[in-house]
Structure formats: structure tokens, C-alpha cells
Scaffold this active site. Structure first.
Site, short mmCIF file in Angstrom:
data_model
loop_
_atom_site.label_atom_id
_atom_site.label_comp_id
_atom_site.label_asym_id
_atom_site.label_seq_id
_atom_site.Cartn_x
_atom_site.Cartn_y
_atom_site.Cartn_z
N HIS A 46 -7.39 -2.13 -5.04
CA HIS A 46 -7.57 -2.73 -3.72
C HIS A 46 -8.20 -4.11 -3.82
CE1 HIS A 46 -6.91 1.46 -2.37
NE2 HIS A 46 -6.43 0.87 -1.29
N HIS A 98 -10.99 -2.75 4.05
CA HIS A 98 -11.01 -2.73 2.59
C HIS A 98 -11.75 -3.93 2.01
CE1 HIS A 98 -9.19 0.76 0.72
NE2 HIS A 98 -8.55 0.91 1.87
N HIS A 132 0.84 -1.20 0.00
CA HIS A 132 0.00 0.00 0.00
C HIS A 132 0.87 1.24 0.00
CE1 HIS A 132 -3.42 2.62 1.41
NE2 HIS A 132 -4.03 1.84 0.53
N PHE A 137 -1.72 6.63 4.48
CA PHE A 137 -1.65 5.53 3.52
C PHE A 137 -0.34 4.75 3.63
CE2 PHE A 137 -4.78 7.86 0.56
CZ PHE A 137 -5.85 7.25 1.18
N HIS A 194 -15.04 5.28 3.27
CA HIS A 194 -13.68 4.74 3.25
C HIS A 194 -12.72 5.62 4.02
CE1 HIS A 194 -9.69 5.38 1.29
NE2 HIS A 194 -9.55 4.12 1.63
N HIS A 237 -10.65 5.14 7.88
CA HIS A 237 -9.19 5.28 8.00
C HIS A 237 -8.84 6.26 9.11
CE1 HIS A 237 -6.69 3.20 4.98
NE2 HIS A 237 -7.77 3.19 4.20
N HIS A 264 -5.10 6.23 -5.53
CA HIS A 264 -6.24 6.86 -4.89
C HIS A 264 -6.72 8.06 -5.71
CE1 HIS A 264 -4.58 4.64 -1.43
NE2 HIS A 264 -5.85 4.58 -1.05
#
Length: 607
Positions: free
Chosen positions: A211, A376, A179, A363, A342, A346, A202
Site C-alpha cells: 500500500h 490508507h 487494488h 477490497f 484499518h 473500511h 492482505h
């Protein structure tokens, strides 16, 4: 165009030939590009040659130009037409062309995790991906409702991954680094001819397919480590009330006196036990009772999948092709789920006391928390749920630039394989699916915000400026309210079925080294002293971003799209010529500017 479209096979699409082409720049070199409007803005762009050149090359589709010319032109001959040609994002050989990650890691000196995110090299060549041949289907299960065997196998598999040496491609550390490398500037577009431009998956239409592939291999690696061929990942079912807290199996530091392989020390201490996740989290905990948090969460999922995901690009995110820079991309847009639930999860899980909000809050470090993968897994499920609704516009992109975008992973056999977006569309071919555990499978489906009572709509908007009276770009260091002219009013049901009315907030320029969020309200007419919440129909949604830019330029551009068709009905304003749009900065918006606000009718393709 069918999703089974094969990759272009012309020699001009090879790695070396692509070095001569530049995608979608402002230089046309004597060509002009005609972009005929079409459903979801994904129509083919035609290259129109000047009259003096038509005897040499006829008008051709921009993607077929290289194939159509055959051996007549070389890459050098065609360097002048490269600006009008797009090619898919192509990940390079990840073991040989990789650099230390720097993007989005604001405090590099105190970074808790390593920025050396390159995978080990085993001296292997990249293979073509082969679909799995087993007859069984892996069944991913809700993390809060797993059986003892499912939980035990999951813990055991993660521990086996942790026990591998760090230089093994299947190790816990190297899986986490995947990632970091793809999201924080480890790879460039060298195989597409742009060695100076990073790859960033992203904030674009690469978000969902990347993903999906990441978890596909992660799941199969874990299964092989414990010799369980049907091993399946859990998913954090935050779209169901019982699944909204983080699952109990992740909470304790030890199990029977041994380290719990699912535990991560870098989590927000205030969000651990029996705390409902906030799917609209802006960095501050809301002082509301649990029943209201549940309703707001369900409304957020409904908004992400239905109201704001009403067409292909609104759900997946904007086009991103070779030559587009993560920092200077012409004007990408972030998909509804990515910017919504999403990003909120996070940030909600990450530890705000750490230098870069490690682990889940950045990230580069997110993959070190096992909760990242179950989060995810549910984001991946959102793609399936969105498609299964079979609503108009709920179809994957058919553009070859999306279908043929590719990434490289180590598979469960430690082989390097190249995978394409087009090959992850059908879960049946990938041999996995999701267990739905509750009788009422989709409570969010009934969570469209209730229609506003007309008696409570008392405010007037006569003193609000129209967009043409505002000088853009405008800084969002305070609340911004403008009136935006609508393309049509009181559309019929048929017209609404054929085209969504969409609010576009374009040219959002923000400091991408920070967590940023602003909220968007439309036609909020409540009286003074009353406030609209994410549960209410006036709330269009939010724009939120986790840090992920190139440190050489901390500012990025993006766009956001919000569906208005239902919102206008629910706020009793479908017949009004103007929509009043209110942008409310929440966090990190001190230097954020907005370049344009407008409303468009976006045609949708039938399923």
C-alpha cells in the site's frame, strides 16, 4: 541483516529458474529443516542435509543455497530441494498475465464495479525503479485541516484523473483496479513458479509495503496531471479527535454546481456528516456519547501501535512467500493495524445496503472511493509512527523474503516499473512525509487503558476449562472461554523488555466471502451484569477481515497475535499462572473455527 541487502543475483533466482522450486511445503525429499528460534521468529532456517549427501553439498542457508551452488546444479538437479527453499512473492508482468477478479466478491452477478481489473497494456517492458531526484519533499496533510489551495488542488487532481479515458493507465478507474487485481485474485505467482496460486497482499507482511508503493505512485500521478510537482495527498487523521469524522470536502455531491470529484455515492448513509469513525467497528453502531467514542478510538490506536504491535511480525503480519496460497497458507497472521483500525474504517465507510458492501466494504471496489486513499495514507503513517516510537521490537523485517518481495506499477510517466519492499522503508528516499498539525501530536500515546480497580474484580475462573480440556478446532458460534497456561509469571522489567508475552489465536478458519469479526478479552473478572468495552484494559483486541478469498474455496486460514505484557499489569493478573481468554463472536462467525490458543514469549530486537 541490513535492509540494503541486494536481490539474489544467481541465475537460479530468475523467473524461469524459479519455476522449478516450491516454497515451504510439507515434502522435504530427504532434507530436514532446522528452524532455530530467534527474535520475532525471523531467524534463518538452515537446510540440514543427510549424512550421505554432505560430501556433495555442505550445510548452507536456505536462501543462499542457489547462489552458493553456482553453476554446479541446474534447476532440474535441484527440484528435490525446492521444498526447503523460500523465495519472495514476485508480481508478474501485470499487463500480460492477469485474470478477472473473483476473490471475495460473494455476489458476482450483482457486483456494482467491474471484475475486469487488469491494467491496459502499452507494449512496454518493465523497468527498474529509480528513486526520485527532486530536492523538495511532498508533505501529506491532515484531510480535516487542509488549506484552501490544498483542498482545491486535490479536487482538481482527482477530477483530472476522472476525466482521462478509462483505458488510460492513469485513469480513475484503472487506479481503482490496482487494488482489485492485487487483492481479489487478478495475479498469480507465475513468476515464482506457481501459476495456479493467486497473489494476495492482505493478511500478511506484504500489507504495509504494497500500500505504501500504491499511494506513492498514485500521489505522483495526481501531481503530474495538474502540473504540481510538490502535490501531496491528504490523510484521514482518525487518530486525533478533530480528524475522526470523514472530512467535509468528501461529503457534498456538488461544489459550485459542479460534481464534487471526491464524492462517492456508495457510502454508509448513517456515517456521513459529523459522525465519529468507530475504529473498532463490528457492523453495528455503538450507542455511546462522542467523548467515549473518542477515548475508545484513541485506545484502539494505542493498542494497534504499542500493545499489539510489540514485535515485527505482530505489527506487519506473518510471513508470506512464494508457494503460499491465500486460501491454504500454512498459518499466516494478520498485523495489528490491518486487523484493527484499518479493517474497521473500511467497513464503517462501505455501504451495507449494496450486494458486496461496495465501495469501501470490499477490497475489489474500495479504490473507487477517494476516501480509500486518504484512509490508507493514514495507515501508511501508522507505519512511520510505530517506527518513530523506537520501542524494542519496532523494526522492519530483515528477512530477504520480505525485502525482495516485489510489485509492478505504472509510474507517473506511464512506464512499468518493478519495486521492492526494501526500497520503501526510508521515506526520505521516496521524498514524502507527513504534516502534523496539532500541538498535541499523538493523543493516543497517552491512551493506555486505565488500570482496573481490584475492588471491581470479583469473578472467579475456577469452573473455566483449560485449553487442553477443549477439543480443537472449536466453532465460534457462541462465546468461548478457556484458561491458557502462561510461560512465566511476574517477569522482571528487564525480562519484559527483552521479550513480549503474546497470545496466539492460530488456525482461524473463516468464510472469507463475508465480513467477520470476533473480539478477544483476557482476565475479564467483572461482576455479573457489567460489561467490558474496547476502552478497558481487559480488551486484547479483535480479529476482523474484509471479504477477499478465492471463490473456489470460500474458507481461509489466518492467525492473530495480541500483546499481553501491559494487559496483565493493567488487570492486576501478572502473577497468575493461567490467563483466562474469552472470544466473543460479533459478525460472520457462524462457521468460523479456531484451531489453537496459546501464549508465548516472543524475543524482540532492539532498535
Amino acid at each position: 541483516m541490513s535492509s540494503s541487502l541486494l536481490p539474489l543475483t544467481s541465475p537460479f533466482t530468475s523467473t524461469n529458474a524459479q519455476l522449478a522450486f516450491k516454497a515451504r511445503t510439507n515434502q522435504t525429499h530427504g532434507f530436514r529443516v532446522s528452524c532455530n528460534s530467534g527474535p520475532d521468529d525471523q531467524s534463518d532456517k538452515k537446510i540440514i542435509l543427510p549424512e550421505s549427501q554432505k560430501l556433495v553439498v555442505p550445510n548452507v542457508d536456505r536462501r543462499n543455497l542457489l547462489v552458493g551452488l553456482g553453476g554446479l546444479y541446474t534447476a532440474a538437479n535441484l527440484s528435490g530441494v525446492g521444498a526447503a527453499i523460500a523465495t519472495p512473492i514476485t508480481a508478474p508482468d501485470i499487463t500480460s498475465i492477469c485474470k478477472d477478479a473473483s476473490a471475495g466478491i460473494r455476489n458476482q452477478e450483482k457486483a456494482i464495479r467491474t471484475r475486469k481489473c487488469c491494467p491496459p497494456s502499452l507494449g512496454k517492458k518493465i523497468k527498474a525503479f529509480q528513486f526520485p531526484t527532486e530536492n523538495s519533499v511532498r508533505k501529506r496533510w491532515p484531510a480535516h485541516a487542509g488549506t484552501k489551495k490544498q483542498v482545491d488542488d486535490y479536487r482538481r487532481a482527482i477530477q483530472a484523473m476522472r476525466d482521462l479515458p478509462d483505458d488510460h493507465p492513469h485513469s480513475f478507474v484503472n487506479q481503482a483496479k490496482i487494488h482489485c487485481a492485487y487483492c481479489n485474485g487478478g495475479y498469480t505467482q507465475v513468476d515464482s513458479g506457481f501459476p495456479e496460486i493467486d497473489i494476495q497482499i492482505h493478511n500478511s507482511w506484504l500489507f504495509f509495503p504494497f500500500h505504501r508503493w500504491y499511494l506513492y505512485f498514485y500521489e505522483r500521478i495526481l501531481g503530474k496531471l495538474i502540473n504540481e510537482p510538490n502535490f501531496a495527498l491528504p490523510y484521514w487523521k482518525w487518530d486525533e479527535p478533530a480528524g475522526m469524522p470523514i472530512a467535509e470536502m468528501f461529503l457534498t455531491e456538488t461544489i459550485d454546481g459542479k460534481p464534487n470529484s471526491l464524492y462517492d455515492v456508495y457510502r454508509n448513509a448513517n456515517h456521513i456528516e459529523e459522525k465519529l469513525v468507530d475504529l473498532d467497528y463490528d457492523g453495528k453502531d455503538k450507542d455511546i456519547p462522542d467523548y467515549q467514542q473518542v477515548q475508545c478510538n484513541l485506545a484502539t490506536v494505542y493498542r494497534d501501535l504499542v500493545r499489539n504491535g510489540g514485535d515485527t511480525l505482530s505489527f506487519f503480519g506473518g510471513e508470506y512467500v512464494a508457494g503460499d496460497s491465500p486460501v491454504g497458507n500454512s498459518d499466516p497472521s494478520v498485523g495489528s493495524v490491518e486487523s484493527g483500525s484499518h479493517t474497521a474504517v473500511h467497513r464503517w465507510v462501505g455501504d451495507p445496503t449494496q450486494p458486496n458492501s461496495e465501495d469501501m466494504g470490499n477490497f475489489y471496489s474500495a479504490g473507487y472511493d477517494p476516501s480509500f486513499y486518504i484512509h490508507h495514507a493514514n495507515v501508511d503513517r501508522m507505519w512511520k509512527l510505530w517506527k518513530d516510537l523506537r520501542l524494542p521490537g519496532h523494526v522492519e523485517p530483515t528477512d530477504p523474503d520480505w525485502l525482495n518481495a516485489s510489485y509492478v506499477f505504472y509510474d507517473e510517466n506511464e512506464d512499468l516499473v518493478r519495486v521492492y519492499n526494501k526500497d520503501c522503508v526510508d521515506l526520505g528516499k521516496l521524498k514524502y512525509n507527513f504534516i502534523e498539525n496539532s500541538r498535541e501530536v499523538f493523543p493516543w500515546r497517552k491512551s493506555r487503558p486505565a488500570q482496573r480497580r481490584r475492588s471491581s474484580q470479583v469473578a472467579t475462573t475456577g469452573d473455566v476449562k483449560t485449553v487442553d480440556q477443549v477439543r480443537f478446532p472449536v466453532r465460534l458460534n457462541e462465546i468461548l472461554k478457556v484458561k491458557v497456561k502462561r510461560p512465566a509469571v511476574n517477569r522482571s522489567d528487564v525480562e519484559k523488555e527483552n521479550a513480549n508475552e503474546v497470545l496466539l489465536i492460530k488456525g482461524i478458519r473463516y468464510d472469507s466471502g463475508k465480513f467477520v469479526k470476533f473480539d478477544v478479552f483476557v482476565n475479564d473478572k467483572l461482576k455479573e451484569g457489567e460489561f467490558t468495552t474496547p476502552c478497558d484494559p481487559e480488551y486484547a483486541g479483535g480479529f476482523a477481515q474484509i471479504p477477499h478469498s478465492d471463490m473456489r474455496s470460500m474458507f481461509m486460514k489466518s492467525s492473530a497475535r495480541f500483546g499481553l505484557t501491559e494487559l496483565l499489569e493493567d488487570t492486576n493478573t501478572d502473577g497468575e499462572e493461567y490467563a483466562t481468554v474469552t472470544l466473543v463472536p460479533r459478525v460472520g462467525c457462524e462457521d468460523l473455527t479456531v484451531g489453537q490458543i496459546k501464549i508465548e514469549l516472543v524475543p524482540v530486537r532492539k532498535v
